[in-house]
Design a protein around this motif. Structure first.
Motif, PDB file in Angstrom:
ATOM      1  N   VAL A   1       0.856  -1.412   0.171  1.00 11.65           N
ATOM      2  CA  VAL A   1      -0.175  -0.031   0.069  1.00 11.65           C
ATOM      3  C   VAL A   1       1.030   1.133  -0.008  1.00 11.65           C
ATOM      4  O   VAL A   1       0.585   2.255  -0.602  1.00 11.65           O
ATOM      5  CB  VAL A   1      -1.015  -0.185   1.196  1.00 11.65           C
ATOM      6  N   CYS A   2       1.809   1.074   0.708  1.00  8.47           N
ATOM      7  CA  CYS A   2       2.877   2.462   0.982  1.00  8.47           C
ATOM      8  C   CYS A   2       3.508   2.707  -0.605  1.00  8.47           C
ATOM      9  O   CYS A   2       3.578   3.846  -0.945  1.00  8.47           O
ATOM     10  CB  CYS A   2       3.890   2.329   1.881  1.00  8.47           C
TER      11      CYS A   2
ATOM     12  N   LYS B   1       2.397   1.537  -3.480  1.00  6.31           N
ATOM     13  CA  LYS B   1       1.642   2.335  -4.400  1.00  6.31           C
ATOM     14  C   LYS B   1       1.021   3.652  -4.035  1.00  6.31           C
ATOM     15  O   LYS B   1       0.869   4.595  -4.983  1.00  6.31           O
ATOM     16  CB  LYS B   1       0.097   1.406  -4.346  1.00  6.31           C
ATOM     17  N   TYR B   2       0.783   4.212  -2.763  1.00  6.01           N
ATOM     18  CA  TYR B   2       0.584   5.524  -2.616  1.00  6.01           C
ATOM     19  C   TYR B   2       1.778   6.286  -2.671  1.00  6.01           C
ATOM     20  O   TYR B   2       1.309   7.478  -3.415  1.00  6.01           O
ATOM     21  CB  TYR B   2       0.361   5.594  -1.010  1.00  6.01           C
TER      22      TYR B   2
END
Length: 162
Positions: free
Chosen positions: A31-32, A34-35
């Motif tokens: 997630v990190c 991708k963010y």
């Protein structure tokens, strides 16, 4: 084999918790990444959608430069396009006043069609060198794509208690 079975029986809760923590760490890392890094190849992300419809070509730049160079009060002109901002620098000859320069800069935007003025932000820098008859000036103005006129920075000299 018996030792391994006893190890599993005695610590199965810890093994399940450890596997759950490992899975959560991988999900957080994914997630990190991708963010923070995203999936866009452009440094502008999705902000330039539709720019191909109103792209500033070399013909448009040259047309603007030629029209500005026809004015005898303008010594030099340059234009640069980055993303959705068009940077224009106008160097003026000596007898031109700041008020005249500002009005010429505002009228110079008429050389761009309305669709360009509605899509792009304009940053204009006006320059005149200091000489024996003129104090010169350096002032910057900006026009937002949604705005109607140019907003100029404060060109007032600051006196330190004098």
């Amino acid at each position: 084999m018996k030792k391994l079975k006893n190890l599993w029986v005695e610590n199965r809760v810890l093994f399940v918790l450890f596997i759950t923590v490992i899975v959560c760490i991988f999900i957080i890392i994914g997630v990190c990444v991708k963010y923070f890094f995203g999936s866009s190849d452009s440094s502008y992300g999705e902000r330039l959608e539709g720019i191909e419809k109103v792209e500033v070509t070399n013909d448009i730049k040259n047309n603007y430069l030629n029209k500005m160079k026809e004015d005898t009060s303008i010594k030099d002109v340059s234009i640069l396009n980055k993303g959705r901002i068009i940077y224009i620098t106008l160097n003026f000859n000596e007898p031109t006043t700041l008020i005249e320069a500002e009005s010429k800069a505002l009228s110079s935007l008429e050389n761009f069609d309305e669709n360009y003025q509605a899509y792009y932000d304009f940053n204009i820098t006006l320059k005149q060198d200091e000489s024996s008859t003129s104090s010169g000036f350096l002032i910057m103005g900006a026009k937002n794509a949604n705005g109607t006129g140019l907003s100029w920075n404060n060109n007032t000299e600051v006196n330190n208690g004098e």
